[in-house]
Design an enzyme around this catalytic site. Structure first.
Site, PDB file in Angstrom:
ATOM      1  N   CYS A   1       0.834  -1.200   0.000  1.00  0.00           N
ATOM      2  CA  CYS A   1       0.000   0.000   0.000  1.00  0.00           C
ATOM      3  C   CYS A   1       0.873   1.256   0.000  1.00  0.00           C
ATOM      4  O   CYS A   1       1.620   1.487  -0.938  1.00  0.00           O
ATOM      5  CB  CYS A   1      -0.996  -0.034   1.157  1.00  0.00           C
ATOM      6  SG  CYS A   1      -2.349   1.166   0.961  1.00  0.00           S
TER       7      CYS A   1
ATOM      8  N   HIS B   1      -3.870  -4.891  -0.189  1.00  0.00           N
ATOM      9  CA  HIS B   1      -3.469  -5.428   1.114  1.00  0.00           C
ATOM     10  C   HIS B   1      -3.547  -6.957   1.088  1.00  0.00           C
ATOM     11  O   HIS B   1      -4.623  -7.523   1.283  1.00  0.00           O
ATOM     12  CB  HIS B   1      -4.391  -4.886   2.211  1.00  0.00           C
ATOM     13  CG  HIS B   1      -4.186  -3.450   2.520  1.00  0.00           C
ATOM     14  ND1 HIS B   1      -3.277  -3.015   3.453  1.00  0.00           N
ATOM     15  CD2 HIS B   1      -4.745  -2.336   1.989  1.00  0.00           C
ATOM     16  CE1 HIS B   1      -3.296  -1.693   3.508  1.00  0.00           C
ATOM     17  NE2 HIS B   1      -4.181  -1.256   2.629  1.00  0.00           N
TER      18      HIS B   1
ATOM     19  N   GLU C   1      -2.620  -8.991   3.310  1.00  0.00           N
ATOM     20  CA  GLU C   1      -2.997  -9.476   4.644  1.00  0.00           C
ATOM     21  C   GLU C   1      -4.506  -9.430   4.873  1.00  0.00           C
ATOM     22  O   GLU C   1      -5.014 -10.040   5.824  1.00  0.00           O
ATOM     23  CB  GLU C   1      -2.263  -8.683   5.726  1.00  0.00           C
ATOM     24  CG  GLU C   1      -2.798  -7.306   6.031  1.00  0.00           C
ATOM     25  CD  GLU C   1      -2.409  -6.223   5.028  1.00  0.00           C
ATOM     26  OE1 GLU C   1      -2.764  -5.058   5.258  1.00  0.00           O
ATOM     27  OE2 GLU C   1      -1.736  -6.548   4.020  1.00  0.00           O
TER      28      GLU C   1
END
EC number: 4.3.2.10
Length: 211
Positions: free
Chosen positions: A82, A191, A193
């Site tokens: 990001c 992202h 994650e």
């Protein structure tokens, strides 16, 4: 193996570290650190980011991390996430902010009033799940279907000077670079994650990558 998630006071460090731990062998360690010595000693380095670019760069430079991260970006597997991707570029329109200059190019803001293919107005920030279309083969795409969906939260996008640096694109009012790859650097606007199975697969690929 030692993986360091760089802590410069910004970003979702814990969730990034936890996701990496899920795909990392028990014999390896995942450490969140703001210490240059730990970054130098790491086998792999991850720079996440969340928030305003100028705030991120101020904290990053204020903690004296540039030299250690620059060396990591030149010498070991390196992942930006990001704003951690945007920081690698020369300059961002957000706050007229100078970046680290590791990848030549600019960070631009999505224009207001953009429309999607259905004619409906698109919101800024770009938030939610969207397709990521690889533009070339890369080990970090292993086991991920072309066009897999990842989770985005951003108002700015990267525009590399050299189009060959792009590793994937995504369509949101315009087709923008959503991943870059350069030597041992791989960085993503989305992202991983927060991106379920596809995100964990990308992180697993990073842990096993031998550039």
């Amino acid at each position: 193996m030692k993986i360091v998630v760089v802590d410069y006071g910004m970003g979702n460090l814990r969730s990034v570290a936890k996701a990496i731990e899920k795909v990392t062998p028990a014999s390896a360690s995942v450490l969140i650190s703001s210490e240059a010595a730990q970054i130098h000693a790491a086998d792999r380095v991850v720079v996440p980011g969340q928030g305003a670019m100028h705030d991120c760069m101020r904290e990053f430079m204020g903690r004296g991390l540039r030299e250690a991260v620059h060396q990591a970006a030149q010498s070991k597997p390196f992942l930006g996430v990001c704003v951690g991707m945007q920081m690698l570029f020369d300059h961002s329109e957000e706050g007229d902010t100078l970046g680290l200059g590791f990848i030549p190019g600019q960070v631009k803001r999505f224009a207001d009033g953009m429309s999607g293919p259905d004619g409906l107005r698109l919101k800024v920030p770009h938030m939610g799940w969207n397709r990521v279309d690889p533009t070339r083969a890369h080990p970090l795409w292993a086991g991920i279907e072309p066009g897999a969906r990842f989770y985005f939260v951003h108002s700015y996008y990267c525009q590399p000077d050299d189009g060959s640096a792009s590793a994937a694109t995504t369509d949101y009012g315009l087709r923008f670079t959503s991943a870059v790859a350069q030597a041992n650097i791989f960085s993503v606007q989305f992202h991983p994650e927060k991106s379920a199975a596809a995100g964990l697969q990308l992180l697993s690929n990073f842990v096993n990558w031998q550039p």
